[in-house]
Design a protein around this motif. Structure first.
Motif, PDB file in Angstrom:
ATOM      1  N   GLU A 141       0.838  -1.201   0.000  1.00 32.84           N
ATOM      2  CA  GLU A 141       0.000   0.000   0.000  1.00 32.84           C
ATOM      3  C   GLU A 141       0.875   1.255   0.000  1.00 32.84           C
ATOM      4  N   ALA A 142       1.949   1.246   0.780  1.00 31.84           N
ATOM      5  CA  ALA A 142       2.878   2.380   0.805  1.00 31.84           C
ATOM      6  C   ALA A 142       3.500   2.581  -0.570  1.00 31.84           C
ATOM      7  N   GLU A 143       3.872   1.496  -1.229  1.00 32.09           N
ATOM      8  CA  GLU A 143       4.452   1.596  -2.567  1.00 32.09           C
ATOM      9  C   GLU A 143       3.436   2.168  -3.558  1.00 32.09           C
ATOM     10  N   ALA A 144       2.198   1.723  -3.455  1.00 26.80           N
ATOM     11  CA  ALA A 144       1.158   2.222  -4.364  1.00 26.80           C
ATOM     12  C   ALA A 144       0.960   3.726  -4.192  1.00 26.80           C
ATOM     13  N   ILE A 145       0.987   4.197  -2.964  1.00 28.14           N
ATOM     14  CA  ILE A 145       0.865   5.638  -2.705  1.00 28.14           C
ATOM     15  C   ILE A 145       2.091   6.359  -3.264  1.00 28.14           C
ATOM     16  N   ALA A 146       3.280   5.806  -3.013  1.00 20.90           N
ATOM     17  CA  ALA A 146       4.522   6.438  -3.469  1.00 20.90           C
ATOM     18  C   ALA A 146       4.564   6.571  -4.991  1.00 20.90           C
ATOM     19  N   ARG A 147       3.996   5.628  -5.691  1.00 21.23           N
ATOM     20  CA  ARG A 147       4.008   5.673  -7.161  1.00 21.23           C
ATOM     21  C   ARG A 147       3.184   6.834  -7.721  1.00 21.23           C
ATOM     22  N   THR A 148       2.366   7.465  -6.877  1.00 18.03           N
ATOM     23  CA  THR A 148       1.549   8.586  -7.346  1.00 18.03           C
ATOM     24  C   THR A 148       2.152   9.950  -7.013  1.00 18.03           C
ATOM     25  N   VAL A 149       3.294   9.998  -6.332  1.00 22.29           N
ATOM     26  CA  VAL A 149       3.928  11.270  -5.969  1.00 22.29           C
ATOM     27  C   VAL A 149       4.350  12.009  -7.239  1.00 22.29           C
ATOM     28  N   PRO A 150       3.996  13.296  -7.370  1.00 23.48           N
ATOM     29  CA  PRO A 150       4.341  14.052  -8.572  1.00 23.48           C
ATOM     30  C   PRO A 150       5.845  14.076  -8.876  1.00 23.48           C
ATOM     31  N   HIS A 151       6.675  13.907  -7.886  1.00 24.33           N
ATOM     32  CA  HIS A 151       8.127  13.941  -8.032  1.00 24.33           C
ATOM     33  C   HIS A 151       8.611  12.986  -9.131  1.00 24.33           C
ATOM     34  N   LEU A 152       7.943  11.863  -9.273  1.00 19.85           N
ATOM     35  CA  LEU A 152       8.340  10.869 -10.272  1.00 19.85           C
ATOM     36  C   LEU A 152       8.119  11.378 -11.695  1.00 19.85           C
ATOM     37  N   ARG A 153       7.073  12.174 -11.898  1.00 19.25           N
ATOM     38  CA  ARG A 153       6.783  12.701 -13.241  1.00 19.25           C
ATOM     39  C   ARG A 153       7.874  13.646 -13.734  1.00 19.25           C
ATOM     40  N   TYR A 154       8.633  14.221 -12.806  1.00 15.94           N
ATOM     41  CA  TYR A 154       9.689  15.173 -13.168  1.00 15.94           C
ATOM     42  C   TYR A 154      11.069  14.524 -13.202  1.00 15.94           C
ATOM     43  N   GLY A 155      11.102  13.190 -13.129  1.00 20.30           N
ATOM     44  CA  GLY A 155      12.388  12.497 -13.213  1.00 20.30           C
ATOM     45  C   GLY A 155      13.061  12.296 -11.870  1.00 20.30           C
ATOM     46  N   GLY A 156      12.378  12.624 -10.795  1.00 20.45           N
ATOM     47  CA  GLY A 156      12.938  12.412  -9.454  1.00 20.45           C
ATOM     48  C   GLY A 156      12.792  10.965  -9.021  1.00 20.45           C
ATOM     49  N   THR A 157      13.369  10.654  -7.881  1.00 19.23           N
ATOM     50  CA  THR A 157      13.310   9.309  -7.303  1.00 19.23           C
ATOM     51  C   THR A 157      12.614   9.382  -5.960  1.00 19.23           C
ATOM     52  N   VAL A 158      11.812   8.377  -5.657  1.00 23.70           N
ATOM     53  CA  VAL A 158      11.145   8.273  -4.349  1.00 23.70           C
ATOM     54  C   VAL A 158      11.604   6.979  -3.703  1.00 23.70           C
ATOM     55  N   VAL A 159      12.184   7.088  -2.519  1.00 24.98           N
ATOM     56  CA  VAL A 159      12.620   5.922  -1.762  1.00 24.98           C
ATOM     57  C   VAL A 159      11.624   5.719  -0.619  1.00 24.98           C
ATOM     58  N   VAL A 160      11.089   4.504  -0.512  1.00 24.81           N
ATOM     59  CA  VAL A 160      10.088   4.183   0.512  1.00 24.81           C
ATOM     60  C   VAL A 160      10.779   3.401   1.621  1.00 24.81           C
ATOM     61  N   ARG A 161      10.649   3.888   2.863  1.00 22.48           N
ATOM     62  CA  ARG A 161      11.236   3.195   4.028  1.00 22.48           C
ATOM     63  C   ARG A 161      10.226   3.156   5.156  1.00 22.48           C
ATOM     64  N   ARG A 162      10.078   1.997   5.785  1.00 21.58           N
ATOM     65  CA  ARG A 162       9.182   1.856   6.938  1.00 21.58           C
ATOM     66  C   ARG A 162       9.854   2.495   8.147  1.00 21.58           C
ATOM     67  N   ILE A 163       9.092   3.235   8.909  1.00 23.58           N
ATOM     68  CA  ILE A 163       9.608   3.875  10.126  1.00 23.58           C
ATOM     69  C   ILE A 163       9.406   2.921  11.296  1.00 23.58           C
ATOM     70  N   VAL A 164      10.471   2.622  12.002  1.00 24.90           N
ATOM     71  CA  VAL A 164      10.414   1.734  13.146  1.00 24.90           C
ATOM     72  C   VAL A 164      10.081   2.556  14.376  1.00 24.90           C
ATOM     73  N   ARG A 165       9.063   2.140  15.089  1.00 26.71           N
ATOM     74  CA  ARG A 165       8.658   2.867  16.306  1.00 26.71           C
ATOM     75  C   ARG A 165       8.822   1.994  17.506  1.00 26.71           C
TER      76      ARG A 165
END
Length: 149
Positions: free
Chosen positions: A125-149
């Motif tokens: 689900e986190a990956e699916a959300i990340a794939r919609t970030v506008p940053h990707l459309r401009y050639g940027g990279t999005v790194v997804v990391r789980r936050i440990v609490r």
């Protein structure tokens, strides 16, 4: 032999049967009910609808291929994206200034230029959300990391 004597004395009414401690089981039942109510209230407040969730960091990297829109347009577009996912987006910001890189710079070819923190039930689900970030459309990279609490 001792047990037979106790049974005989009870039958004759010379000793009373042991009192049951009903209050102990009542207190235990009340404690269990309170714990269930507290967990349920926490789930309702967190908006999970009873599903477990985690927090994820979406680190936005702007490398050599990144070609952003004008700053005002970019801020508006990213803000609109975050507001459209208000059930998932917890926080986010653009980072400014030259990054101070400590230690080995081998992994810092493309420093983090912004971030979002999101809620998601699964890594998928986190990956699916990340794939919609506008940053990707401009050639940027999005790194997804789980936050440990």
């Amino acid at each position: 032999m001792e047990e037979r004597i106790v049974v005989a004395l009870r039958r004759e009414g010379l000793i009373a049967p042991p009192k049951r401690r009903r209050w102990v089981s009542g207190v235990a039942a009340a404690a269990a009910l309170i714990a269930c109510l507290a967990v349920g209230a926490m789930l309702i407040r967190s908006g999970t609808g009873g599903r477990p969730e985690a927090l994820y960091l979406l680190a936005l990297h702007s490398g050599d291929t990144y070609a952003p829109a004008a700053p005002g347009v970019r801020a508006s577009e990213y803000g609109q994206w975050a507001r459209g996912r208000s059930e998932a987006v917890v926080d986010g910001a653009e980072l400014s200034g030259h990054p101070l890189i400590l230690g080995s710079a081998s992994g810092a070819k493309s420093p983090v230029s912004g971030y979002f923190i999101i809620r998601a039930a699964t890594a998928e689900e986190a990956e699916a959300i990340a794939r919609t970030v506008p940053h990707l459309r401009y050639g940027g990279t999005v790194v997804v990391r789980r936050i440990v609490r």
